[in-house]
Motif scaffolding. Structure first.
Motif, PDB file in Angstrom:
ATOM      1  N   ARG A   1      -1.836   3.770  15.251  1.00  0.00           N
ATOM      2  CA  ARG A   1      -1.704   5.230  15.225  1.00  0.00           C
ATOM      3  C   ARG A   1      -3.058   5.800  14.827  1.00  0.00           C
TER       4      ARG A   1
ATOM      5  N   SER B   1       0.524   6.661   3.160  1.00  0.00           N
ATOM      6  CA  SER B   1      -0.298   5.737   2.398  1.00  0.00           C
ATOM      7  C   SER B   1      -0.744   6.354   1.082  1.00  0.00           C
TER       8      SER B   1
ATOM      9  N   PHE C   1       6.671   8.818  12.294  1.00  0.00           N
ATOM     10  CA  PHE C   1       7.025   7.616  11.533  1.00  0.00           C
ATOM     11  C   PHE C   1       8.011   6.785  12.350  1.00  0.00           C
ATOM     12  N   VAL C   2       7.672   5.536  12.590  1.00  0.00           N
ATOM     13  CA  VAL C   2       8.499   4.696  13.456  1.00  0.00           C
ATOM     14  C   VAL C   2       9.223   3.616  12.657  1.00  0.00           C
TER      15      VAL C   2
ATOM     16  N   ASP D   1      -2.226   2.451  10.325  1.00  0.00           N
ATOM     17  CA  ASP D   1      -2.061   3.901  10.186  1.00  0.00           C
ATOM     18  C   ASP D   1      -3.353   4.471   9.594  1.00  0.00           C
ATOM     19  N   SER D   2      -3.446   4.628   8.285  1.00  0.00           N
ATOM     20  CA  SER D   2      -4.698   5.108   7.677  1.00  0.00           C
ATOM     21  C   SER D   2      -5.796   4.053   7.802  1.00  0.00           C
ATOM     22  N   GLY D   3      -5.379   2.797   7.911  1.00  0.00           N
ATOM     23  CA  GLY D   3      -6.346   1.691   7.990  1.00  0.00           C
ATOM     24  C   GLY D   3      -6.686   1.127   6.615  1.00  0.00           C
ATOM     25  N   GLN D   4      -6.160   1.738   5.563  1.00  0.00           N
ATOM     26  CA  GLN D   4      -6.472   1.313   4.187  1.00  0.00           C
ATOM     27  C   GLN D   4      -6.061  -0.138   3.941  1.00  0.00           C
ATOM     28  N   THR D   5      -4.858  -0.482   4.351  1.00  0.00           N
ATOM     29  CA  THR D   5      -4.336  -1.831   4.109  1.00  0.00           C
ATOM     30  C   THR D   5      -5.200  -2.865   4.811  1.00  0.00           C
TER      31      THR D   5
ATOM     32  N   ASP E   1      10.135  -0.637   8.513  1.00  0.00           N
ATOM     33  CA  ASP E   1      11.214  -0.157   7.661  1.00  0.00           C
ATOM     34  C   ASP E   1      11.005   1.253   7.129  1.00  0.00           C
TER      35      ASP E   1
ATOM     36  N   GLU F   1      -0.636  -7.667  12.251  1.00  0.00           N
ATOM     37  CA  GLU F   1      -0.090  -6.470  11.585  1.00  0.00           C
ATOM     38  C   GLU F   1       1.009  -5.839  12.431  1.00  0.00           C
ATOM     39  N   ASP F   2       1.888  -5.100  11.779  1.00  0.00           N
ATOM     40  CA  ASP F   2       2.896  -4.344  12.530  1.00  0.00           C
ATOM     41  C   ASP F   2       2.313  -3.026  13.028  1.00  0.00           C
ATOM     42  N   ILE F   3       1.654  -2.298  12.128  1.00  0.00           N
ATOM     43  CA  ILE F   3       1.113  -0.992  12.504  1.00  0.00           C
ATOM     44  C   ILE F   3      -0.098  -0.665  11.635  1.00  0.00           C
TER      45      ILE F   3
ATOM     46  N   SER G   1       0.813  -1.214   0.000  1.00  0.00           N
ATOM     47  CA  SER G   1       0.000   0.000   0.000  1.00  0.00           C
ATOM     48  C   SER G   1       0.843   1.259   0.000  1.00  0.00           C
ATOM     49  N   TYR G   2       2.129   1.106   0.305  1.00  0.00           N
ATOM     50  CA  TYR G   2       2.935   2.303   0.523  1.00  0.00           C
ATOM     51  C   TYR G   2       3.878   2.669  -0.610  1.00  0.00           C
TER      52      TYR G   2
HETATM   53  P1  IMP Z   1      -2.087   1.976   6.357  1.00  0.00           P
HETATM   54  O1  IMP Z   1      -2.665   1.289   5.159  1.00  0.00           O
HETATM   55  O2  IMP Z   1      -1.974   3.455   6.159  1.00  0.00           O
HETATM   56  O3  IMP Z   1      -2.840   1.651   7.640  1.00  0.00           O
HETATM   57  O4  IMP Z   1      -0.595   1.493   6.490  1.00  0.00           O
HETATM   58  C1  IMP Z   1      -0.273   0.321   7.088  1.00  0.00           C
HETATM   59  C2  IMP Z   1       1.095  -0.178   6.668  1.00  0.00           C
HETATM   60  O5  IMP Z   1       1.992   0.878   6.330  1.00  0.00           O
HETATM   61  C3  IMP Z   1       1.735  -0.909   7.830  1.00  0.00           C
HETATM   62  O6  IMP Z   1       1.404  -2.265   7.822  1.00  0.00           O
HETATM   63  C4  IMP Z   1       3.206  -0.638   7.632  1.00  0.00           C
HETATM   64  O7  IMP Z   1       3.764  -1.659   6.833  1.00  0.00           O
HETATM   65  C5  IMP Z   1       3.262   0.678   6.928  1.00  0.00           C
HETATM   66  N1  IMP Z   1       3.511   1.783   7.897  1.00  0.00           N
HETATM   67  C6  IMP Z   1       2.621   2.660   8.385  1.00  0.00           C
HETATM   68  N2  IMP Z   1       3.177   3.504   9.270  1.00  0.00           N
HETATM   69  C7  IMP Z   1       4.474   3.134   9.341  1.00  0.00           C
HETATM   70  C8  IMP Z   1       5.589   3.623  10.124  1.00  0.00           C
HETATM   71  O8  IMP Z   1       5.523   4.568  10.937  1.00  0.00           O
HETATM   72  N3  IMP Z   1       6.775   2.984   9.924  1.00  0.00           N
HETATM   73  C9  IMP Z   1       6.918   1.941   9.070  1.00  0.00           C
HETATM   74  N4  IMP Z   1       5.908   1.446   8.353  1.00  0.00           N
HETATM   75  C10 IMP Z   1       4.697   2.038   8.471  1.00  0.00           C
END
Ligand code: IMP
Ligand code: MG
Length: 189
Positions: free
Chosen positions: A132, A77, A153-154, A104-108, A160, A100-102, A70-71
């Motif tokens: 987050r 995102s 950003f962690v 963020d937006s929740g899209q994934t 990574d 999941e690791d994290i 997704s990134y």
């Molecule tokens: P989302 O779709 O925006 O929720 O993004 C989720 C995915 O983005 C996570 O599973 C991570 O792989 C990656 N991601 C989001 N935030 C971070 C961050 O702060 N550090 C590293 N990877 C991140």
């Protein structure tokens, strides 16, 4: 691994992570007693967390992997989500636990859950090492959360930046995302 630099701040130490993973594993083992969860690890960031969690469980558990993108190469995102590696087995009638690791937006996670639900598992829950909530764009339910983190950003513990820093055993924040000539940070890559 220890680095003394004002450019990086440790958010969660190895010790803190270990203690929290143990707590999560205890709760999950209790909730799934008599069942055998089918852990679906979201590649690649959740691999380190999942391997620690798996070993801390006190119930039988299966493990499989799914690749979601997704990134792209950036740190925010794009909303573009696709499966890059699918599961090895059918999840029909299984008790799925997405790792999941994290979030963020929740899209994934939203995309993943919608896809997995169509495959008719007996149940589906989510454990995310980090959450987050400040940056959420879609509503997703996380059943187990390691830590809630602020809007930064962690890196480390599987997470990574351009495929670097996954091997660092703690979670940290960089004041500036690295450029190629930062020698100090290179030793952590
Ligand atoms: P989302 O779709 O925006 O929720 O993004 C989720 C995915 O983005 C996570 O599973 C991570 O792989 C990656 N991601 C989001 N935030 C971070 C961050 O702060 N550090 C590293 N990877 C991140
Ligand atoms: Mg991920």
């Amino acid at each position: 691994m220890k680095l003394s630099t004002d450019k990086h701040k440790v958010l969660y130490s190895e010790k803190k992570i270990k203690a929290r993973v143990k707590e999560l594993a205890e709760q999950i083992s209790k909730d799934y007693e008599g069942k055998k969860p089918y852990m679906i690890v979201v590649l690649k960031g959740a691999v380190i967390f999942a391997s620690d969690l798996l070993r801390a469980l006190t119930i039988p558990c299966e493990i499989d992997f799914i690749g979601i993108s997704s990134y792209g190469q950036g740190s925010r995102s794009t909303g573009i989500v696709r499966i890059t590696k699918d599961l090895d087995e059918s999840i029909e009638s299984k008790h799925v636990l997405v790792v999941e690791d994290i979030v963020d937006s929740g899209q994934t996670l939203n995309y993943l859950l919608n896809t997995l639900r169509q495959r008719r598992p007996a149940s589906i829950k989510v454990v995310s090492f980090l959450d987050r909530p400040d940056r959420r764009e879609v509503d997703v339910c996380i059943d187990y959360t390691g830590f809630n983190i602020p809007d930064a950003f962690v890196l480390g513990y599987g997470m990574d930046y351009r495929e670097l820093y996954r091997r660092v055993p703690y979670v940290f924040v960089l004041e500036h995302l690295p450029n190629g000539d930062d020698l100090l940070l290179k030793s952590m890559q």
